[in-house]
Motif scaffolding. Structure first.
Motif, PDB file in Angstrom:
ATOM      1  N   THR A 177       5.966  -4.485 -16.915  1.00  0.00           N
ATOM      2  CA  THR A 177       4.849  -5.417 -17.010  1.00  0.00           C
ATOM      3  C   THR A 177       4.927  -6.138 -18.355  1.00  0.00           C
ATOM      4  O   THR A 177       5.937  -6.038 -19.055  1.00  0.00           O
ATOM      5  N   SER A 178       3.866  -6.825 -18.707  1.00  0.00           N
ATOM      6  CA  SER A 178       3.862  -7.573 -19.971  1.00  0.00           C
ATOM      7  C   SER A 178       4.122  -6.667 -21.162  1.00  0.00           C
ATOM      8  O   SER A 178       4.736  -7.056 -22.135  1.00  0.00           O
ATOM      9  N   SER A 179       3.648  -5.424 -21.099  1.00  0.00           N
ATOM     10  CA  SER A 179       3.757  -4.606 -22.306  1.00  0.00           C
ATOM     11  C   SER A 179       4.088  -3.142 -22.044  1.00  0.00           C
ATOM     12  O   SER A 179       4.177  -2.369 -22.973  1.00  0.00           O
ATOM     13  N   TYR A 180       4.234  -2.770 -20.805  1.00  0.00           N
ATOM     14  CA  TYR A 180       4.552  -1.362 -20.523  1.00  0.00           C
ATOM     15  C   TYR A 180       5.288  -1.295 -19.185  1.00  0.00           C
ATOM     16  O   TYR A 180       5.456  -2.308 -18.518  1.00  0.00           O
ATOM     17  N   SER A 181       5.730  -0.081 -18.826  1.00  0.00           N
ATOM     18  CA  SER A 181       6.441   0.066 -17.564  1.00  0.00           C
ATOM     19  C   SER A 181       5.692   0.978 -16.599  1.00  0.00           C
ATOM     20  O   SER A 181       4.978   1.880 -17.014  1.00  0.00           O
ATOM     21  N   VAL A 182       5.873   0.679 -15.317  1.00  0.00           N
ATOM     22  CA  VAL A 182       5.371   1.548 -14.255  1.00  0.00           C
ATOM     23  C   VAL A 182       6.567   2.332 -13.724  1.00  0.00           C
ATOM     24  O   VAL A 182       7.532   1.732 -13.240  1.00  0.00           O
ATOM     25  N   GLY A 206      -8.066   8.878  -9.872  1.00  0.00           N
ATOM     26  CA  GLY A 206      -8.103   7.646  -9.102  1.00  0.00           C
ATOM     27  C   GLY A 206      -8.598   6.472  -9.935  1.00  0.00           C
ATOM     28  O   GLY A 206      -8.636   6.526 -11.160  1.00  0.00           O
ATOM     29  N   GLY A 207      -9.002   5.413  -9.248  1.00  0.00           N
ATOM     30  CA  GLY A 207      -9.390   4.172  -9.922  1.00  0.00           C
ATOM     31  C   GLY A 207     -10.582   4.349 -10.841  1.00  0.00           C
ATOM     32  O   GLY A 207     -10.595   3.824 -11.960  1.00  0.00           O
ATOM     33  N   VAL A 208     -11.597   5.083 -10.371  1.00  0.00           N
ATOM     34  CA  VAL A 208     -12.784   5.309 -11.204  1.00  0.00           C
ATOM     35  C   VAL A 208     -12.377   5.977 -12.508  1.00  0.00           C
ATOM     36  O   VAL A 208     -12.763   5.538 -13.597  1.00  0.00           O
ATOM     37  N   LEU A 209     -11.595   7.012 -12.411  1.00  0.00           N
ATOM     38  CA  LEU A 209     -11.196   7.763 -13.598  1.00  0.00           C
ATOM     39  C   LEU A 209     -10.298   6.937 -14.518  1.00  0.00           C
ATOM     40  O   LEU A 209     -10.473   6.925 -15.739  1.00  0.00           O
ATOM     41  N   CYS A 210      -9.343   6.220 -13.933  1.00  0.00           N
ATOM     42  CA  CYS A 210      -8.444   5.417 -14.779  1.00  0.00           C
ATOM     43  C   CYS A 210      -9.200   4.263 -15.447  1.00  0.00           C
ATOM     44  O   CYS A 210      -8.968   3.966 -16.623  1.00  0.00           O
ATOM     45  N   ASP A 211     -10.109   3.629 -14.707  1.00  0.00           N
ATOM     46  CA  ASP A 211     -10.897   2.531 -15.307  1.00  0.00           C
ATOM     47  C   ASP A 211     -11.772   3.054 -16.436  1.00  0.00           C
ATOM     48  O   ASP A 211     -11.821   2.467 -17.524  1.00  0.00           O
ATOM     49  N   LEU A 212     -12.474   4.139 -16.166  1.00  0.00           N
ATOM     50  CA  LEU A 212     -13.390   4.695 -17.172  1.00  0.00           C
ATOM     51  C   LEU A 212     -12.619   5.280 -18.349  1.00  0.00           C
ATOM     52  O   LEU A 212     -12.960   5.045 -19.511  1.00  0.00           O
ATOM     53  N   GLY A 213     -11.572   6.026 -18.049  1.00  0.00           N
ATOM     54  CA  GLY A 213     -10.771   6.617 -19.120  1.00  0.00           C
ATOM     55  C   GLY A 213     -10.107   5.550 -19.975  1.00  0.00           C
ATOM     56  O   GLY A 213     -10.038   5.670 -21.198  1.00  0.00           O
ATOM     57  N   GLY A 214      -9.649   4.484 -19.340  1.00  0.00           N
ATOM     58  CA  GLY A 214      -9.043   3.383 -20.091  1.00  0.00           C
ATOM     59  C   GLY A 214     -10.055   2.726 -21.016  1.00  0.00           C
ATOM     60  O   GLY A 214      -9.739   2.384 -22.163  1.00  0.00           O
ATOM     61  N   PHE A 215     -11.283   2.569 -20.530  1.00  0.00           N
ATOM     62  CA  PHE A 215     -12.338   1.977 -21.360  1.00  0.00           C
ATOM     63  C   PHE A 215     -12.715   2.919 -22.498  1.00  0.00           C
ATOM     64  O   PHE A 215     -12.855   2.494 -23.654  1.00  0.00           O
ATOM     65  N   ALA A 216     -12.861   4.198 -22.178  1.00  0.00           N
ATOM     66  CA  ALA A 216     -13.218   5.173 -23.220  1.00  0.00           C
ATOM     67  C   ALA A 216     -12.152   5.172 -24.319  1.00  0.00           C
ATOM     68  O   ALA A 216     -12.468   5.172 -25.505  1.00  0.00           O
ATOM     69  N   ALA A 217     -10.883   5.150 -23.913  1.00  0.00           N
ATOM     70  CA  ALA A 217      -9.795   5.153 -24.907  1.00  0.00           C
ATOM     71  C   ALA A 217      -9.768   3.840 -25.694  1.00  0.00           C
ATOM     72  O   ALA A 217      -9.578   3.841 -26.910  1.00  0.00           O
ATOM     73  N   GLN A 226      -4.074  -2.690 -22.251  1.00  0.00           N
ATOM     74  CA  GLN A 226      -2.953  -2.131 -21.489  1.00  0.00           C
ATOM     75  C   GLN A 226      -2.682  -0.671 -21.852  1.00  0.00           C
ATOM     76  O   GLN A 226      -2.712  -0.312 -23.028  1.00  0.00           O
ATOM     77  N   PRO A 227      -2.380   0.154 -20.831  1.00  0.00           N
ATOM     78  CA  PRO A 227      -1.917   1.519 -21.123  1.00  0.00           C
ATOM     79  C   PRO A 227      -0.517   1.480 -21.731  1.00  0.00           C
ATOM     80  O   PRO A 227       0.151   0.446 -21.702  1.00  0.00           O
ATOM     81  N   ARG A 228      -0.086   2.605 -22.312  1.00  0.00           N
ATOM     82  CA  ARG A 228       1.287   2.679 -22.836  1.00  0.00           C
ATOM     83  C   ARG A 228       2.289   2.762 -21.702  1.00  0.00           C
ATOM     84  O   ARG A 228       3.414   2.298 -21.834  1.00  0.00           O
ATOM     85  N   GLY A 269      -2.438  -4.442 -14.728  1.00  0.00           N
ATOM     86  CA  GLY A 269      -3.443  -5.470 -14.978  1.00  0.00           C
ATOM     87  C   GLY A 269      -4.313  -5.219 -16.180  1.00  0.00           C
ATOM     88  O   GLY A 269      -4.909  -6.133 -16.720  1.00  0.00           O
ATOM     89  N   GLY A 270      -4.410  -3.960 -16.615  1.00  0.00           N
ATOM     90  CA  GLY A 270      -5.121  -3.679 -17.848  1.00  0.00           C
ATOM     91  C   GLY A 270      -6.628  -3.795 -17.763  1.00  0.00           C
ATOM     92  O   GLY A 270      -7.302  -3.828 -18.788  1.00  0.00           O
ATOM     93  N   LYS A 271      -7.181  -3.849 -16.563  1.00  0.00           N
ATOM     94  CA  LYS A 271      -8.638  -3.883 -16.469  1.00  0.00           C
ATOM     95  C   LYS A 271      -9.184  -2.482 -16.680  1.00  0.00           C
ATOM     96  O   LYS A 271      -8.741  -1.535 -16.037  1.00  0.00           O
ATOM     97  N   THR A 272     -10.111  -2.359 -17.595  1.00  0.00           N
ATOM     98  CA  THR A 272     -10.775  -1.074 -17.804  1.00  0.00           C
ATOM     99  C   THR A 272     -12.272  -1.339 -17.751  1.00  0.00           C
ATOM    100  O   THR A 272     -12.699  -2.469 -17.959  1.00  0.00           O
ATOM    101  N   GLY A 273     -13.056  -0.315 -17.465  1.00  0.00           N
ATOM    102  CA  GLY A 273     -14.492  -0.555 -17.522  1.00  0.00           C
ATOM    103  C   GLY A 273     -15.332   0.388 -16.703  1.00  0.00           C
ATOM    104  O   GLY A 273     -14.825   1.304 -16.046  1.00  0.00           O
ATOM    105  N   VAL A 274     -16.632   0.139 -16.782  1.00  0.00           N
ATOM    106  CA  VAL A 274     -17.616   0.942 -16.055  1.00  0.00           C
ATOM    107  C   VAL A 274     -18.631  -0.004 -15.405  1.00  0.00           C
ATOM    108  O   VAL A 274     -18.677  -1.198 -15.705  1.00  0.00           O
ATOM    109  N   ASP A 275     -19.434   0.580 -14.512  1.00  0.00           N
ATOM    110  CA  ASP A 275     -20.490  -0.185 -13.853  1.00  0.00           C
ATOM    111  C   ASP A 275     -21.733  -0.228 -14.745  1.00  0.00           C
ATOM    112  O   ASP A 275     -21.917   0.618 -15.625  1.00  0.00           O
ATOM    113  N   LEU A 276     -22.585  -1.211 -14.500  1.00  0.00           N
ATOM    114  CA  LEU A 276     -23.873  -1.311 -15.202  1.00  0.00           C
ATOM    115  C   LEU A 276     -24.931  -1.306 -14.114  1.00  0.00           C
ATOM    116  O   LEU A 276     -25.087  -2.293 -13.394  1.00  0.00           O
ATOM    117  N   GLY A 277     -25.654  -0.184 -13.981  1.00  0.00           N
ATOM    118  CA  GLY A 277     -26.563  -0.048 -12.837  1.00  0.00           C
ATOM    119  C   GLY A 277     -25.739  -0.157 -11.566  1.00  0.00           C
ATOM    120  O   GLY A 277     -24.703   0.486 -11.439  1.00  0.00           O
TER     121      GLY A 277
END
Lengths: 353, 353
Positions: free
Chosen positions: A6-11, A99-110, A154-156, A135-143
């Motif tokens: 990817t732009s900055s890391y590998s899968v 899964g997606g919830v954990l990776c999105d939230l964990g990515g945001f927390a990090a 981006q992850p490493r 894609g590097g999208k991280t985040g959580v829901d608001l309400g």
């Protein structure tokens, strides 16, 4: 399976993924390694993951509760507090195993802990392998508003270990498969045709690889979602609103993400038929394929009104207008289409037929 | 006053600042403009700020409570919710009109709302003009741990309107002045000598400009704080711990940021004298200057123990060791110095003398 750059890391895939992480961990000097799990991945994935690696390292396990209803800032505060109490510092690494919830939230927390520590994603569901992996999208829901809070970061590296799919129920696999069908619809009609005929999820490696390549090519062209990347939102504008609504509604069973966007894709295919010339037979094909694989909930008029209200809160609606990605043909998307309000009702009528 | 160009935006002063924002707002198409204030800047700064601009635009005012004790994720959630309820979207702009707490928190809220909207900082305190104006640090506290959560992200521009200093109490001005004294200590002995003789805060424009230039030059060399940028932390490693401790302690009056780092700078000057050759007369000079301008609280042994415990939670302490910025001479810093534990106690003894 070839690694995807990817732009900055590998899968990396399967054995190559373990090898890559082994090399990486022996090269980088992290002060602490944390592995974020939920109750499912702690049970099914943590031991095989650890056993797949040859490198000796100590780590702390952080556990959050699974489920979209926990993808919020409160869970994030728990992760931050745990990192802090366990002496996490700027040279710490967070490995997101879930899964997606954990990776999105964990990515945001990090990305926000001490203004950003490194993280690695190990997606364990089909959905997160083909979608959240790039894609590097991280985040959580608001309400009840999905992914309102987050950053692009981006992850490493991302590791896809397809053995983890064996731990998933059929319904979860089917949900992830909806994103793959979307990849066909927005980029590759022949891939769509291939996927249509998939009847079980036993030998998915090549298909997962194709999906990650498609998503990666789109993201590389437009990392900040200014233009072409928007095509990945096909089915998601209505799909997100439906998913949010069903999550809060007491009258309906919760829908999985893939189940929601499957409905969203039928509705948006109808809009495409009306507005951007999607041929009638392709619209029918799309509806038939999705209804053969995904649930068809009953939508009352009050449901539809509420879903349309949520639409305007979708974070992608710049300037208060609702812009959709539609299709000209299968494999050929158009972005930034504005929709006359009454067409939404016709779309739901078509869905109900 | 010349505008100062940072890595990605400009810091404009006084009338040039209003002109720059006027030009910017007429060039950019924002869907919504939000101005974040606290009860003080709503009262003293909002109307003059609005009147200084010629451009017509409508805006929504968001208000948070002032004070470090409100620089947390709960306040941030309120800002996110307000942005969401007022139909903020990805093309919205947030203007932060306030001191360091407000600019840090507002910058973080903007950087994470819908994965990032534009923001502009209008620092209204001397401290935030000379410190938060450059560097892109945004964030909030986690419990009593300062700035644990945040991201590095740059505003679109920073406007320094020195008329706002007239709205501040002497104690607030003195607090900001401590950061300017730090700029002298770490970069420019003659600037230190100039500042020592400043007896009132009436004509500060040139000095503010010098301080922003010094900070900007440091940040430009090392935006991610890998190396030289660490020198900006002189006085802050102990200063932050002292500030956090006094915020929570019932036995002590809360200290302002500048008051805390003034103590931190005396303590760290002592460590410099012991470890990196800071001449005795320069140590005495530093102590005399700071004690002539800032409070000298009584430290009991239990206070000192608690402060040293907080030290190890400072986000800059990678690998669990405590690394300090010290001085060889006034104007000549050294980074990454490890401190033998017993020296901290001698430093407090020296402070008490």
């Amino acid at each position: 399976m070839e690694s995807i750059i990817t732009s900055s890391y590998s899968v990396h895939f399967n054995q190559k993924a373990y090898d890559a992480l082994d090399r990486y961990l022996s090269g980088e000097k992290y002060s602490k390694i944390f592995i974020l799990v939920d109750e499912n991945t702690r049970k099914h994935c943590l031991t095989p993951f650890r056993n797949g690696l040859r490198t000796e390292f100590t780590f702390e396990v952080l556990e959050i509760e699974s489920g979209e209803e926990n993808k919020n800032i409160h869970t994030c505060v728990k992760v931050w507090n745990a990192l802090s109490e366990l002496d996490g510092d700027r040279k710490s690494l967070l490995i997101n195993l879930g899964g997606g919830v954990l990776c999105d939230l964990g990515g945001f927390a990090a990305s926000t802990f001490k203004r950003g520590i490194d993280f690695i994603n190990v997606p364990t569901t089909l959905l997160s392998m083909v979608d959240a992996s790039v894609g590097g999208k991280t985040g959580v829901d608001l309400g009840s508003l999905k992914n309102q809070i987050g950053v692009i970061n981006q992850p490493r590296m991302v590791l896809i270990l397809s053995d983890f799919l064996k731990t998933l129920e059929e319904r979860q696999l089917q949900s992830g498969f909806a994103e793959m069908l979307k990849h066909g619809l927005i980029q590759d009609a022949s891939y769509w045709d291939t996927l249509k005929s998939v009847s079980d999820f036993k030998a998915m490696d090549t298909l997962i690889h194709t999906s990650v390549v498609i998503k990666n090519n789109v993201v590389l062209q437009d990392p900040r979602e200014q233009n072409v990347r928007k095509i990945l939102n096909f089915g998601h504008t209505l799909g997100h609103a439906i998913e949010s609504y069903f999550l809060e509604s007491e009258a309906h069973e919760t829908l999985l993400h893939g189940e929601s966007i499957a409905i969203g894709m039928i509705l948006e295919a109808y809009l495409s038929f009306k507005l951007t010339g999607l041929p009638k037979n392709q619209l029918e094909d799309i509806k038939t394929v999705f209804l053969s694989k995904y649930p068809k909930p009953e939508f009352q008029n009050t449901d539809i009104e509420s879903i349309l209200t949520l639409l305007k809160f979708d974070k992608k609606n710049a300037y208060g207008t609702i812009n959709f990605v539609l299709l000209k043909h299968i494999g050929e998307p158009v972005v930034d289409v504005r929709i006359p309000e009454d067409l939404f009702h016709s779309a739901f009528s078509y869905f109900k037929e």
